[in-house]
Scaffold this motif. Sequence first.
Motif, mmCIF file in Angstrom:
data_model
loop_
_atom_site.group_PDB
_atom_site.id
_atom_site.type_symbol
_atom_site.label_atom_id
_atom_site.label_comp_id
_atom_site.label_asym_id
_atom_site.label_seq_id
_atom_site.Cartn_x
_atom_site.Cartn_y
_atom_site.Cartn_z
ATOM 1 N N ARG A 32 98.378 40.547 76.899
ATOM 2 C CA ARG A 32 97.649 41.253 75.790
ATOM 3 C C ARG A 32 97.000 42.491 76.654
ATOM 4 N N LEU A 33 96.230 42.173 77.350
ATOM 5 C CA LEU A 33 95.516 43.432 78.158
ATOM 6 C C LEU A 33 96.309 44.174 78.606
ATOM 7 N N ASN A 34 97.541 43.935 79.405
ATOM 8 C CA ASN A 34 98.492 44.709 79.991
ATOM 9 C C ASN A 34 98.988 45.524 78.854
ATOM 10 N N GLU A 35 99.422 44.931 77.694
ATOM 11 C CA GLU A 35 99.978 46.001 76.830
ATOM 12 C C GLU A 35 99.178 47.005 76.260
ATOM 13 N N GLY A 36 97.969 46.728 76.049
ATOM 14 C CA GLY A 36 96.910 47.759 75.856
ATOM 15 C C GLY A 36 96.882 48.708 76.887
ATOM 16 N N LEU A 37 97.060 48.435 78.214
ATOM 17 C CA LEU A 37 97.218 49.637 79.295
ATOM 18 C C LEU A 37 98.410 50.278 79.052
ATOM 19 N N ALA A 38 99.538 49.844 78.707
ATOM 20 C CA ALA A 38 100.673 50.361 78.828
ATOM 21 C C ALA A 38 100.777 51.112 77.393
ATOM 22 N N ALA A 39 100.136 50.879 76.614
ATOM 23 C CA ALA A 39 100.256 51.567 75.188
ATOM 24 C C ALA A 39 99.031 53.019 75.228
ATOM 25 N N GLY A 40 98.416 53.071 76.519
ATOM 26 C CA GLY A 40 97.704 54.096 76.557
ATOM 27 C C GLY A 40 96.205 54.027 75.984
ATOM 28 N N ARG A 41 95.974 52.792 75.539
ATOM 29 C CA ARG A 41 94.594 52.801 74.808
ATOM 30 C C ARG A 41 93.397 52.852 75.562
ATOM 31 N N LEU A 42 92.496 53.693 75.090
ATOM 32 C CA LEU A 42 91.452 54.041 76.098
ATOM 33 C C LEU A 42 90.409 53.166 76.276
ATOM 34 N N LEU A 43 90.340 52.037 75.337
ATOM 35 C CA LEU A 43 89.127 51.163 75.618
ATOM 36 C C LEU A 43 89.564 49.571 75.434
ATOM 37 N N THR A 44 89.198 48.846 76.183
ATOM 38 C CA THR A 44 89.676 47.426 76.341
ATOM 39 C C THR A 44 88.143 46.638 76.038
ATOM 40 N N LEU A 45 88.057 45.785 74.981
ATOM 41 C CA LEU A 45 86.741 45.162 74.778
ATOM 42 C C LEU A 45 86.819 43.605 74.835
ATOM 43 N N ILE A 46 86.362 42.964 75.960
ATOM 44 C CA ILE A 46 86.291 41.562 76.269
ATOM 45 C C ILE A 46 85.095 41.189 75.787
ATOM 46 N N ALA A 47 84.698 40.726 74.602
ATOM 47 C CA ALA A 47 83.482 40.253 73.819
ATOM 48 C C ALA A 47 83.478 38.823 73.481
ATOM 49 N N ALA A 48 82.499 38.220 73.871
ATOM 50 C CA ALA A 48 82.177 36.836 73.201
ATOM 51 C C ALA A 48 80.708 36.323 73.980
ATOM 52 N N PRO A 49 80.215 35.222 73.504
ATOM 53 C CA PRO A 49 79.022 34.718 73.882
ATOM 54 C C PRO A 49 79.117 34.269 75.455
ATOM 55 N N ALA A 50 77.972 34.048 75.860
ATOM 56 C CA ALA A 50 77.928 33.488 77.505
ATOM 57 C C ALA A 50 78.689 32.340 77.625
ATOM 58 N N GLY A 51 79.360 32.111 78.621
ATOM 59 C CA GLY A 51 79.873 31.004 79.201
ATOM 60 C C GLY A 51 81.302 30.950 78.420
ATOM 61 N N TYR A 52 82.235 31.758 78.062
ATOM 62 C CA TYR A 52 83.525 31.803 77.545
ATOM 63 C C TYR A 52 84.406 32.206 78.509
ATOM 64 N N GLY A 53 84.227 32.721 79.700
ATOM 65 C CA GLY A 53 85.085 32.999 80.898
ATOM 66 C C GLY A 53 85.404 34.383 80.893
#
Length: 893
Positions: A32-53
């Motif tokens: 999913r992250l690579n797909e966003g890069l390939a699509a030229g999306r400017l921002l990737t957000l990996i958001a979750a509380p502490a301890g989710y890896g």
Amino acid sequence: MITPPQPHLVVARLRRPIAPARAVARPGLIARLNEGLAAGRLLTLIAAPAGYGKTTLAVQWAAQVNHPVAWLSLDEADDDPLRFCTYFVAALQTAAPSLGAELTPVLAAGQPPPPAALAAALLNDLAAVEAGPILCILDDFHVIQDPFILALLENLLMHQPTGLRLALVTREDPALPLARLRARNQLTEVRAADLRFSQAEAAALLRDGMGLSLTDPDLAHLAERTEGWVAGLHLAGLSLQGRSDPSTFVQTLSGSHRFILSYLTEEVLARQPGDVQEFLLQTSILDRLTGDLCDAVTGRRNSAALLERLFTANLFLISEDDEARWYRYHRLFAGLLQSQLRRRSPEQMAELHRRAGLWHAAHNSPATAIDHALAAGDYHRVVEWLERSAWALLNQGYARKLEAWWHALPPEHRSRSLRLTLDFGWMRLLRGALEQVEPLLEQAEASLTVGDSDEQVAGRAEWLALRANWLQAGGRHAEAIEAAHQALEIVPSKDLRVIGLASLALGGAYRQLANFERSETALRRAIQASRNAGDRVTETLATAHLALMATQYGRLRLAASVAAEAIQRLTEAHTAPPILGALHGALGRVYYEWNDLQAAQDHLERGVRLSALAGHNASTIYTLCALARLFQAAGALEEASRCLDEAAALLAQGAPGWVRPELIARQVGLALAQGDAATAEMRLRAGGLDPDAPVNDHTEALHLAWLRLFLVRGDARTADLAQRIIAAAEAGGRQAALIQALLLAAQLEADPPSRAAAHLRRALALAEPEGFVRVFLDEGPTLAALLQQLGPPSWLAHVIPAARHPSLQEKAMASLAPERTEAQWGDALFEPLSARETEVLRLLAEGLTYAEIAERLVVSLNTVRFHVKEIYGKLGVNRRTQAVRQAQELGLL
């Protein structure tokens, strides 16, 4: 005003962490992250509380992407514009070393540029990166709340940089326009629900990674109780190691996440040997761990080996370098350990912090040492270390931390340190916070001791120098002069830094009082003293003062020599502070007067860029005004208007009052060029100067603007105003204004011709020694006709070979020959095309668009437009086809 050191960066924070041993692969999320890069999306957000890896996922992703990767691990101290920008640019440079070359000295000087200026500089540099878009991952971004930093990132995202992809790893959504990015399909998101471990992933962690024998029902129960929470599963696995009956333990887990976490932490600690438990608790106060530091804090001698063992056991320890020398605890685990330490052994906390502070002070980490000393209540050491390191820390991006430390100190400790009070005074003065300087001046004065020891005298001299600069910045020039003289009378001869600072205040005050000789003497002393002291900022400020004053007084050669020498020396030595933009602005004005328009544009554009990066509004405004004058001369009135609008916006944000008259005068000049006398008058009325008021050095620019308006309207007061300006400028020795007033008077008094000729001859006599040319060209066809009556050379003189050195009068008349149409007066040709203009002409002949030419030459679109205007003016044409045909006839193509 004090030489800033180069920032000290923790390099480990710019390195991608090492993935935990036996980390669970997450191919679906990586895809999913690579797909966003390939699509030229400017921002990737990996958001979750502490301890989710989150960080582990980002590390795994970064290890396999086909883009240059920049990594920055953030902490609480990074929520400061200067500190963040310094680390952010340094992180980008790990992927593209040439990126941010102009920004690095700006940031090293201790003042972050405005967000828009910084973003523009980064976008320009990113566009030139050939390796492809840089993926910049900012870990722990939730610590960033500062509006400046968020505005910078928003500027980067909203201008859709082709060379940058941002990824934010965070516990909470940042205050960025996520909805807008989502609507534009410019956002890739990974949330807590995506990060939760499935039962299969839980099995990979617990069975394969940790070697536990768990049944499928046990795995299902653990996954359900923890809701796939990676930290909970990890702690449960550590608690299960060595148990003979894991199923029974699994069934006991219940309650909230927080309850399970505290319970499991107790279980994990209880299962460690006693010395390991003690080590974990004692070292939990440390943000970063290495063997030697842990030995100093715990009293052990084997910490390095124990850290390696804990890392191998996957006990929430993260390696920060490839050599496995530096580690940190997972933030969640560190907080739990500290809670346990406070509950079990609160009396240990102060001593552990004291030991950590001593170690960091001995290893050149003053900021961390001060944090630990404050936590230990060791205020004497806080003062000692701040006295030694405050200025260095300021220029490493610790401005907010410095303020926090200052306020955390009990008042009695603050008031005892003259050195610390002066440092904070300079810091606030340098940042323009004048209202915050006075209390510190009073506090420093109260702590000055009476005596004649070198230390006591030096302290009083520096206090006087600080006060003199504060008074001068506030417009209290007479008091500033008195304080500066007092400082110079007592300062020890070896204290060149204070001599330079006091002389700067003296020169600035005399400049505002229009005393050229005394100002020049003081400023030259400031330049020499600060240069010998290695104080580049004070040297550059003093040089800029001198160059601008020399231009005002018609001393173009002096202005050019001091500015050019300083620019060359500081640039070649790679020690140029960002305030160097002020010198480029001053030098660009000189080149414009000499009619070297290419050199003028180069210096003015660089001056605007550097001054904006430095956040120095005064130099940005006066350089934008000069650039507007250049664009207006080239007929690019829209570009001139844009420059003046930018200058006006900066003035509204705050700038010294002396730049306002020049801005208004340029706005009036542009309005008159557009045939809009009503707007010109409106600008002048808003300026607040009555045309009948006495003329002096502060009002000259506005009086000249009134004179131009009167001349256009045929106002009865025109002649009187012209004579008053001439008299005031002549009395004050301000040749630049005098020449302008004489040329306007010549146009006013064209009949009888003898009076106009007298004014013209006088203006030419004043202008020729310093090389003034453009002041004649900008007056247009009326002045050209008057010059012709003095006896112009032949029309062929309009192209002057390089080997010929005609008089100034011949240059002016050749450039302003009446055969030219009015539209061409500002661009009249009296020299061949420059090398760059010839290059642009060839690309025009090839049929390239302006945008394509800008890309080919790596310049801005505005620069191309300006070159084209110059080419058309010199060739006497107004279309591309005509320019190409004329150039072919002249043999230029």
